[in-house]
Scaffold this motif. Structure first.
Motif, PDB file in Angstrom:
ATOM      1  N   GLY A 189     -18.777 -94.285  20.764  1.00 14.27           N
ATOM      2  CA  GLY A 189     -19.436 -93.566  21.847  1.00 14.27           C
ATOM      3  C   GLY A 189     -20.869 -93.191  21.566  1.00 14.27           C
ATOM      4  O   GLY A 189     -21.742 -93.286  22.443  1.00 14.27           O
ATOM      5  N   LEU A 240     -23.950 -94.151  23.995  1.00 14.71           N
ATOM      6  CA  LEU A 240     -24.550 -93.061  24.774  1.00 14.71           C
ATOM      7  C   LEU A 240     -26.020 -92.879  24.415  1.00 14.71           C
ATOM      8  O   LEU A 240     -26.866 -92.692  25.295  1.00 14.71           O
ATOM      9  N   ALA A 262     -27.982 -95.678  25.916  1.00 16.57           N
ATOM     10  CA  ALA A 262     -28.074 -95.522  27.375  1.00 16.57           C
ATOM     11  C   ALA A 262     -29.085 -94.454  27.764  1.00 16.57           C
ATOM     12  O   ALA A 262     -29.785 -94.585  28.785  1.00 16.57           O
ATOM     13  N   LEU A 263     -29.194 -93.406  26.974  1.00 17.55           N
ATOM     14  CA  LEU A 263     -30.102 -92.297  27.283  1.00 17.55           C
ATOM     15  C   LEU A 263     -31.506 -92.502  26.729  1.00 17.55           C
ATOM     16  O   LEU A 263     -32.449 -91.829  27.162  1.00 17.55           O
ATOM     17  N   THR A 277     -31.281 -97.145  19.182  1.00 22.53           N
ATOM     18  CA  THR A 277     -30.736 -95.954  18.516  1.00 22.53           C
ATOM     19  C   THR A 277     -31.514 -95.597  17.251  1.00 22.53           C
ATOM     20  O   THR A 277     -31.274 -94.550  16.675  1.00 22.53           O
ATOM     21  N   ALA A 293     -32.479 -88.600  23.212  1.00 22.32           N
ATOM     22  CA  ALA A 293     -31.129 -89.099  23.488  1.00 22.32           C
ATOM     23  C   ALA A 293     -30.147 -88.609  22.424  1.00 22.32           C
ATOM     24  O   ALA A 293     -28.991 -88.267  22.735  1.00 22.32           O
ATOM     25  N   THR A 352     -29.365 -84.833  23.210  1.00 29.89           N
ATOM     26  CA  THR A 352     -28.470 -84.686  24.359  1.00 29.89           C
ATOM     27  C   THR A 352     -27.044 -85.109  24.007  1.00 29.89           C
ATOM     28  O   THR A 352     -26.066 -84.445  24.368  1.00 29.89           O
ATOM     29  N   THR A 353     -26.936 -86.220  23.283  1.00 29.15           N
ATOM     30  CA  THR A 353     -25.615 -86.732  22.897  1.00 29.15           C
ATOM     31  C   THR A 353     -24.874 -85.739  22.019  1.00 29.15           C
ATOM     32  O   THR A 353     -23.683 -85.460  22.220  1.00 29.15           O
ATOM     33  N   TYR A 366     -21.199 -83.735  22.627  1.00 28.31           N
ATOM     34  CA  TYR A 366     -20.099 -83.809  21.666  1.00 28.31           C
ATOM     35  C   TYR A 366     -19.783 -82.428  21.086  1.00 28.31           C
ATOM     36  O   TYR A 366     -18.615 -82.090  20.866  1.00 28.31           O
TER      37      TYR A 366
END
Length: 468
Positions: free
Chosen positions: A171, A175, A178-179, A185, A193, A196-197, A201
């Protein structure tokens, strides 16, 4: 009185499935943070936050050394005190709230590149994690003495812990990508991102800690007068006189070092050795948890059929085979491009790792009972603090080794796509070779563990007779 009622009166309690799931949700919650730290914090620090790999490696070592001092203090405090909300379960709430906050702050780049900020947030996170994890480990032994029930409870716990591991492994990269504005990454642009992720979580994890708190009932706990004289030195005393505890402690250090090295290197391996996408990374990292859903429910049956020792040998050997496959595939260019082969090797490796390292937690209540049998003191907090010291020592190795190896092979943190052949080889050693060496050592250590189920059942029955 029926046999079942009689046994429960002696401390051999049977738990409902809601209680088992409730207890397991505590490990699910912790893994949403713990696994994120293990798998992605080094990548975040080096490629997003801007730390040098050697700086990050040294910081990981410092944090673990602080834990070595902090864990026994927490274990002693937990054993000596009885909070109103529960001797062990209260910390799920009391420490869970600040833990969530610092987990989120660890992935904030408001002070990007600041080593001081990284130290403060990571040290605070680690200390708060201990304040949950030590009493949570002791909570297991406070629910029942029944070895079959503890095996089932541990299987449920590990199943749910791996749900958390899967949510993180697959995930997080999906995620974050995507953000992230650039869809990556491992760049500075992905910093928002990551923040926020981790916020998502962390909040979900906090809700799960509250659920765990609501479903756990402590019923096998020493009287307050019997733990009033517990002190930090009891940790060393217990370690010296409790041979099964010593064996388990050394198994913990090697097992967690193996997991930490492999997990932290996995993202680097998929980005630089395989040149995979964020989707490919999600699949590869997710396969580190998938076998749990197949094999962990089978652990009680497997243990009954072949016994604890054989089960460890079978699955640790399976993990080594998977690592050998991963190394060979990665060394042959024609095979490395076949991602399905990489995935198969990762699945085989993870199958062995998950079962062996998952079941080891069921041995903790056994060494607690052995200590109570030989001394008359059930110091669950101290024992869990001691195992905590050793698994964090393993984590220290796992945190330091990748950073040092990356620095040694000349890893270029500014390059988001390519590395030299030497750097790629160093990453491959972190993923496959070093973990395999540690597993061989773990197999030797656990072969010395002598507490069979029959021995533990006799010990627990004798303890209950004394208490009556």
């Amino acid at each position: 009185m029926s046999d079942t009622t009689s046994m429960e009166a002696k401390g051999f309690y049977k738990l409902s499935w809601l209680q088992r799931i409730g207890f397991g949700s505590g490990d699910l919650a912790q893994n949403l943070i713990y696994q994120t730290i293990c798998m992605y914090l080094l990548l975040f620090y080096t490629n997003v936050y801007g730390l040098d790999p050697a700086q990050a490696a040294f910081m990981f070592l410092v944090v673990r050394l602080i834990d070595v001092l902090w864990d026994p203090l927490v274990g002693t405090y937990v054993d000596k005190h009885n909070p109103r909300l529960g001797k062990y379960r209260s910390y799920l709430v009391l420490a869970g709230i600040p833990l969530t906050g610092f987990a989120i702050l660890c992935f904030w780049d408001g002070f990007s590149g600041s080593l001081l900020y990284a130290y403060v947030t990571y040290v605070a996170l680690s200390m708060l994690y201990t304040l949950i994890n030590v009493p949570y480990g002791a909570l297991n032994a406070s629910l029942t003495r029944d070895t079959d029930e503890i095996t089932t409870l541990t299987s449920v716990r590990m199943f749910m812990a791996n749900c958390g591991g899967l949510a993180v492994a697959s995930g997080i990269p999906l995620l974050v990508a995507a953000l992230s504005p650039d869809g990556k990454t491992n760049t500075a642009e992905s910093s928002g991102a990551w923040f926020t992720t981790m916020a998502i979580y962390g909040i979900v994890g906090l809700c799960l800690l509250f659920f765990c708190f609501s479903q756990c009932k402590e019923r096998v706990v020493m009287d307050e007068s019997e733990t009033a004289n517990v002190k930090v030195s009891d940790l060393w005393t217990e370690f010296v006189r409790n041979k099964p505890l010593r064996i388990l402690a050394f198994f913990f250090i090697t097992a967690f070092a193996m997991m930490a090295v492999g997990n932290s290197a996995g993202s680097y391996y998929m980005i630089y050795n395989v040149h995979g996408t964020s989707d490919d990374m999600a699949i590869f990292m997710g396969l580190g948890s998938i076998p749990a859903f197949i094999f962990m429910p089978m652990v009680p049956w497997i243990k009954r059929k072949i016994g604890k020792r054989a089960m460890f040998n079978v699955f640790l050997s399976t993990a080594i085979v998977g690592m050998a496959m991963l190394y060979v595939i990665s060394m042959v260019p024609a095979l490395k491009t076949q991602l399905w082969l990489v995935y198969v090797a990762q699945f085989v490796k993870s199958t062995g790792v998950i079962v062996a390292t998952g079941y080891m937690w069921a041995l903790v209540p056994e060494v607690i009972s052995y200590g109570e049998y030989t001394t008359g003191k059930r110091i669950s907090g101290i024992v869990n603090a001691l195992t905590g010291i050793f698994y964090k020592a393993g984590m220290a190795l796992g945190g330091v080794v990748p950073g040092l190896v990356l620095a040694w092979v000349g890893f270029d943190q500014t390059n988001a796509v390519e590395q030299t052949a030497t750097a790629e080889q160093g990453i491959l050693w972190l993923v496959a070779v070093i973990p395999a060496i540690l597993l061989l050592l773990a197999m030797f250590i656990i072969s010395k563990y002598e507490l069979t189920d029959e021995v533990i059942d006799k010990i627990n029955i004798e303890i209950e007779k004394r208490n009556k």
